[in-house]
Design a protein around this motif. Structure first.
Motif, mmCIF file in Angstrom:
data_model
loop_
_atom_site.group_PDB
_atom_site.id
_atom_site.type_symbol
_atom_site.label_atom_id
_atom_site.label_comp_id
_atom_site.label_asym_id
_atom_site.label_seq_id
_atom_site.Cartn_x
_atom_site.Cartn_y
_atom_site.Cartn_z
ATOM 1 N N HIS A 73 0.814 -1.223 0.000
ATOM 2 C CA HIS A 73 0.000 0.000 0.000
ATOM 3 C C HIS A 73 0.840 1.261 0.000
ATOM 4 C CE1 HIS A 73 -3.334 -2.726 0.735
ATOM 5 N NE2 HIS A 73 -4.080 -1.742 0.278
ATOM 6 N N SER A 74 2.095 1.170 0.463
ATOM 7 C CA SER A 74 2.978 2.338 0.361
ATOM 8 C C SER A 74 4.262 1.914 -0.332
ATOM 9 C CB SER A 74 3.281 2.898 1.756
ATOM 10 O OG SER A 74 3.831 1.866 2.537
ATOM 11 N N TRP A 75 4.947 2.894 -0.898
ATOM 12 C CA TRP A 75 6.118 2.590 -1.703
ATOM 13 C C TRP A 75 7.372 2.747 -0.843
ATOM 14 C CZ3 TRP A 75 5.995 3.843 -7.530
ATOM 15 C CH2 TRP A 75 7.077 3.202 -8.162
ATOM 16 N N HIS A 76 7.986 1.627 -0.488
ATOM 17 C CA HIS A 76 9.172 1.671 0.363
ATOM 18 C C HIS A 76 10.357 2.195 -0.432
ATOM 19 C CE1 HIS A 76 12.692 -0.329 2.411
ATOM 20 N NE2 HIS A 76 12.187 0.461 3.349
ATOM 21 N N LEU A 77 10.955 3.308 0.014
ATOM 22 C CA LEU A 77 12.071 3.895 -0.735
ATOM 23 C C LEU A 77 13.404 3.411 -0.175
ATOM 24 C CD1 LEU A 77 10.787 7.557 -1.201
ATOM 25 C CD2 LEU A 77 10.634 5.647 -2.795
ATOM 26 N N TRP A 78 13.692 3.709 1.079
ATOM 27 C CA TRP A 78 14.904 3.223 1.733
ATOM 28 C C TRP A 78 14.690 3.285 3.241
ATOM 29 C CZ3 TRP A 78 14.936 7.791 -1.185
ATOM 30 C CH2 TRP A 78 14.923 8.955 -0.420
ATOM 31 N N GLY A 79 15.457 2.444 3.967
ATOM 32 C CA GLY A 79 15.409 2.457 5.440
ATOM 33 C C GLY A 79 13.988 2.530 5.970
ATOM 34 N N MET A 101 0.944 2.313 8.937
ATOM 35 C CA MET A 101 2.266 1.873 9.406
ATOM 36 C C MET A 101 2.665 2.644 10.651
ATOM 37 S SD MET A 101 4.597 1.440 6.058
ATOM 38 C CE MET A 101 4.218 3.080 5.567
ATOM 39 N N ASP A 102 3.385 1.941 11.545
ATOM 40 C CA ASP A 102 3.976 2.662 12.672
ATOM 41 C C ASP A 102 5.360 3.163 12.261
ATOM 42 O OD1 ASP A 102 5.576 0.473 12.662
ATOM 43 O OD2 ASP A 102 4.810 -0.385 14.535
ATOM 44 N N GLU A 103 6.077 3.761 13.193
ATOM 45 C CA GLU A 103 7.372 4.379 12.842
ATOM 46 C C GLU A 103 8.427 3.349 12.445
ATOM 47 O OE1 GLU A 103 7.139 4.193 17.372
ATOM 48 O OE2 GLU A 103 5.813 4.524 15.669
ATOM 49 N N HIS A 104 8.226 2.058 12.794
ATOM 50 C CA HIS A 104 9.175 1.007 12.406
ATOM 51 C C HIS A 104 8.750 0.286 11.136
ATOM 52 C CE1 HIS A 104 11.415 1.574 16.015
ATOM 53 N NE2 HIS A 104 10.323 1.463 16.752
ATOM 54 N N HIS A 105 7.778 0.859 10.446
ATOM 55 C CA HIS A 105 7.272 0.263 9.203
ATOM 56 C C HIS A 105 6.617 -1.079 9.420
ATOM 57 C CE1 HIS A 105 8.610 2.763 5.679
ATOM 58 N NE2 HIS A 105 8.815 3.493 6.759
ATOM 59 N N HIS A 106 6.038 -1.253 10.563
ATOM 60 C CA HIS A 106 5.261 -2.458 10.779
ATOM 61 C C HIS A 106 3.796 -2.092 10.652
ATOM 62 C CE1 HIS A 106 8.677 -4.812 11.724
ATOM 63 N NE2 HIS A 106 9.060 -4.000 12.701
ATOM 64 N N PRO A 107 2.988 -3.015 10.138
ATOM 65 C CA PRO A 107 1.572 -2.693 9.959
ATOM 66 C C PRO A 107 0.915 -2.379 11.288
ATOM 67 C CG PRO A 107 2.121 -4.843 8.992
ATOM 68 C CD PRO A 107 3.324 -4.367 9.701
ATOM 69 N N LYS A 108 0.063 -1.395 11.282
ATOM 70 C CA LYS A 108 -0.700 -1.107 12.503
ATOM 71 C C LYS A 108 -2.150 -0.838 12.114
ATOM 72 C CE LYS A 108 -0.722 3.828 13.002
ATOM 73 N NZ LYS A 108 -0.147 5.041 13.454
ATOM 74 N N ALA A 109 -3.030 -1.015 13.053
ATOM 75 C CA ALA A 109 -4.454 -0.848 12.777
ATOM 76 C C ALA A 109 -4.784 0.626 12.643
ATOM 77 C CB ALA A 109 -5.264 -1.467 13.899
ATOM 78 N N TYR A 110 -5.691 0.939 11.702
ATOM 79 C CA TYR A 110 -6.129 2.323 11.520
ATOM 80 C C TYR A 110 -7.646 2.363 11.604
ATOM 81 C CZ TYR A 110 -7.442 6.577 9.087
ATOM 82 O OH TYR A 110 -8.021 7.759 8.750
ATOM 83 N N GLN A 111 -8.122 3.258 12.429
ATOM 84 C CA GLN A 111 -9.567 3.421 12.591
ATOM 85 C C GLN A 111 -10.080 4.336 11.487
ATOM 86 O OE1 GLN A 111 -12.030 2.198 14.913
ATOM 87 N NE2 GLN A 111 -13.247 3.210 13.327
ATOM 88 N N GLY A 112 -10.713 3.722 10.496
ATOM 89 C CA GLY A 112 -11.268 4.515 9.396
ATOM 90 C C GLY A 112 -12.638 5.046 9.737
ATOM 91 N N LYS A 113 -13.327 5.550 8.724
ATOM 92 C CA LYS A 113 -14.649 6.126 8.921
ATOM 93 C C LYS A 113 -15.647 5.045 9.307
ATOM 94 C CE LYS A 113 -15.513 8.758 5.360
ATOM 95 N NZ LYS A 113 -16.233 9.358 4.229
ATOM 96 N N TYR A 114 -15.514 3.866 8.647
ATOM 97 C CA TYR A 114 -16.515 2.826 8.838
ATOM 98 C C TYR A 114 -15.981 1.641 9.632
ATOM 99 C CZ TYR A 114 -18.487 5.525 5.003
ATOM 100 O OH TYR A 114 -18.938 6.524 4.248
ATOM 101 N N TYR A 115 -14.725 1.244 9.336
ATOM 102 C CA TYR A 115 -14.163 0.073 10.002
ATOM 103 C C TYR A 115 -12.740 0.379 10.468
ATOM 104 C CZ TYR A 115 -17.928 -2.324 7.511
ATOM 105 O OH TYR A 115 -19.141 -2.695 7.027
ATOM 106 N N THR A 116 -12.150 -0.623 11.140
ATOM 107 C CA THR A 116 -10.742 -0.533 11.510
ATOM 108 C C THR A 116 -9.969 -1.441 10.561
ATOM 109 O OG1 THR A 116 -11.448 -0.298 13.780
ATOM 110 C CG2 THR A 116 -9.107 -0.712 13.391
ATOM 111 N N TYR A 117 -8.893 -0.889 9.956
ATOM 112 C CA TYR A 117 -8.175 -1.650 8.932
ATOM 113 C C TYR A 117 -6.751 -1.916 9.372
ATOM 114 C CZ TYR A 117 -11.997 0.452 6.328
ATOM 115 O OH TYR A 117 -13.219 0.870 5.935
ATOM 116 N N GLN A 118 -6.218 -3.019 8.850
ATOM 117 C CA GLN A 118 -4.807 -3.335 9.047
ATOM 118 C C GLN A 118 -4.358 -4.195 7.878
ATOM 119 O OE1 GLN A 118 -3.840 -4.957 12.887
ATOM 120 N NE2 GLN A 118 -1.661 -5.089 12.405
ATOM 121 N N THR A 119 -3.057 -4.045 7.469
ATOM 122 C CA THR A 119 -2.557 -4.868 6.361
ATOM 123 C C THR A 119 -1.923 -6.128 6.932
ATOM 124 O OG1 THR A 119 -0.521 -3.600 6.395
ATOM 125 C CG2 THR A 119 -2.134 -3.002 4.721
#
Lengths: 169, 374
Positions: B62-68, B93-111
């Motif tokens: 879902h996001s484009w990893h560039l470096w580090g 994503m959290d600051e360590h680039h690990h997936p984290k849950a996000y509370q959207g408008k309708y549901y909570t999402y995670q990759t």
């Protein structure tokens, strides 16, 4: 399910959607703005090259034909020249022969005329001589006849003398 | 030329199969050990996992990893049963680039492994709700596809303009002289002999397919931005192309094409009944083979290169690079060849199928393909 085991072989619906849309959009943009003008330009250039080549071929053929025609003309001219030269030669030969014949007949005629004239002169001269001889004979005979009457010796001398005179003549 | 191509191809296939045989054991071994020790490994954070690393590089994200720890956030677009939802992928994503849950408008999402799921409050996957959410996000692959589209449009519009600028009759120059032989190759070696009389109508389609595959194959080989994605090695990409080819072939199919599928002329009626299902399977098998061929070839190349590089981390010694780097370079060279070859083969087969669909049969019982008739 095998498809669930390997996530690589499972097409994502969102990706499929975007890929399809992107391809169709790209196809129409490129077809209108790139492929049509490019293919048209390439085609028209190729047609131009083909046309130029065929034109060059045609010109070459025409040149070859012209060269052939020239060659034929030259050949014809050569033949005509040969014929002309031959004819001229024949003509001149004939003229020379004619002139020779004419000269010959003229010469013959002149010779014959001269012969006739000579004969006439000769005859005339002979006649003249005959006449003179006759006159001389008559004259001498007259003189002899006259001298006989005077001296015999004298007479003979005189005859001798006369005879000598005749020889001198 | 043809012979050389064929022998080159068989050589390639041979070397590929040899290498895959060599490394498949290795990967299988890795896999089995991974499975055996799955729970123990998951507890160790930062532990190196070859399969996950390789799949992470090959899969969409879902996001484009560039470096580090730097990533390019991309828009997430979701079509849920409650409505459309859009947010930035940075939220996932959290600051360590690990997936984290996000509370959207309708549901909570995670990759999870690159796939977006709806999660419950106790961060377990809610499969029922996840199946109701359709993910139309501009993912890494979609963004890379847009970049390749932009490049293609820029390049070919520039080339088209230079024809206009320089005049149609003059010789090509610069970019134009680089592109023109490729276009001529596609036209004279691919479209003309395989499609036949009406090749001009299909030229834009054939050229678009060829260059889309070609540029995405080569962009996929570049290891950093704007490359580093696996667009042409993704099955969705090849499936989209295969569906389009399938539609073009079958929508343009003439009477004799369908007659040859359902009621093969010049055959005994029993044979006709026997052949019809086989031919019908063939109609679908052709685009499926196109899809799998491109996907497998490109993905195999990427997996090989990544596996070779991973050897360094498996052996945990820098000396492993003495073997793995030259091998990776060698595979990279083969990949460069395969990138062109696969674009060529995909286009060649597509035009062959189009040629079969629009081919005119003059006499009944004439089953030979007339590709080279001009």
């Amino acid at each position: 399910m095998l498809l669930e085991i390997n996530p690589l072989a499972l097409p994502d619906i969102g990706l499929l959607f975007w890929n399809t849309v992107a391809f169709i959009v790209l196809f129409f943009i490129l077809r209108a703005m790139a492929w049509k003008p490019i293919l048209k330009a390439i085609k028209s250039r190729e047609d131009g090259i083909d046309e130029a080549l065929s034109k060059a071929e045609k010109v070459k053929a025409e040149m070859a034909q012209l060269a052939n025609e020239n060659e034929a003309l030259l050949q014809k001219a050569r033949e005509e020249r040969a014929v002309l030269i031959k004819e001229a030669k024949e003509q001149s030969d004939k003229m020379v022969a004619d002139a020779k014949d004419k000269a010959k007949t003229e010469y013959d005629r002149i010779v014959a005329d001269a012969q006739i004239a000579i004969n006439q002169q000769k005859n005339a001269a002979l006649t003249d001589v005959k006449n003179q001889v006759g006159a001389l004979v008559i004259e001498i005979s007259e003189k002899i006849l006259r001298k006989e009457l005077s001296d015999k010796a004298e007479q003979e001398n005189y005859i001798k003398q006369l005879a000598e005179e005749v020889k001198l003549n | 030329m043809d012979m050389a191509f064929r022998s080159l191809k068989s050589l390639l296939v041979l070397s590929f199969s040899m290498l895959t045989m060599l490394f498949s054991n290795n990967l299988l071994a890795q896999d089995s050990t991974h499975n055996n020790t799955a729970h123990t490994q998951e507890t160790h954070e930062g532990e190196f996992n070859v399969t996950e690393t390789i799949l992470g590089h090959i899969q969409d994200d879902h996001s484009w990893h560039l470096w580090g720890h730097t990533s390019l956030p991309l828009p997430v677009i979701l079509y849920t049963d409650k409505g459309i939802e859009c947010f930035s992928s940075a939220n996932l994503m959290d600051e360590h680039h690990h997936p984290k849950a996000y509370q959207g408008k309708y549901y909570t999402y995670q990759t999870f492994k690159g796939k977006l799921k709806v999660v419950n409050t106790d961060s377990t996957i809610n499969t029922e709700l996840s199946s109701k959410v359709w993910d139309f996000s501009i993912t890494k692959n979609v963004a890379a596809l847009f970049i390749s589209m932009t490049i293609l449009i820029l390049v070919f519009v520039t080339v088209a303009k230079s024809y206009k600028k320089r005049g149609e009759k003059s010789a090509p120059k610069g970019l134009q002289s680089f592109i023109e032989p490729i276009i001529l190759f596609v036209r004279d070696e691919v479209a003309k002999p395989n499609i036949g009389h009406h090749y001009a109508k299909y030229m834009p389609f054939v050229l678009t397919i060829f260059f889309v595959i070609l540029i995405n194959n080569y962009l996929g080989m570049i290891p950093f931005f704007p490359g580093g994605t696996n667009v042409s090695g993704n099955i969705a990409f090849t499936l989209a192309l295969a569906i389009i080819v399938f539609l073009v072939v079958n929508l343009n199919g003439n009477k004799s094409y369908w007659e040859h599928i359902f009621w093969m002329p010049g055959m005994h009626w029993g044979m006709k009944l026997f052949l019809a299902p086989i031919e019908l399977i063939g109609v679908f098998a052709r685009p499926i083979s196109l899809m799998i061929r491109l996907f497998a070839n490109v993905t195999a190349g990427h997996i090989l290169v990544l596996s070779l590089i991973c050897l360094i981390f498996i052996f945990k010694t820098v000396f492993a690079s003495a073997i793995s780097v030259p091998f990776a370079v060698f595979i990279g060279l083969i990949e460069a060849l395969v990138a062109f070859l696969q674009a060529y083969i995909f286009t060649l087969l597509s035009s062959m199928y189009i040629g079969m669909a629009i081919e005119e049969h003059h006499t009944a019982g004439d089953h030979d393909p007339h590709y080279n008739e001009d």
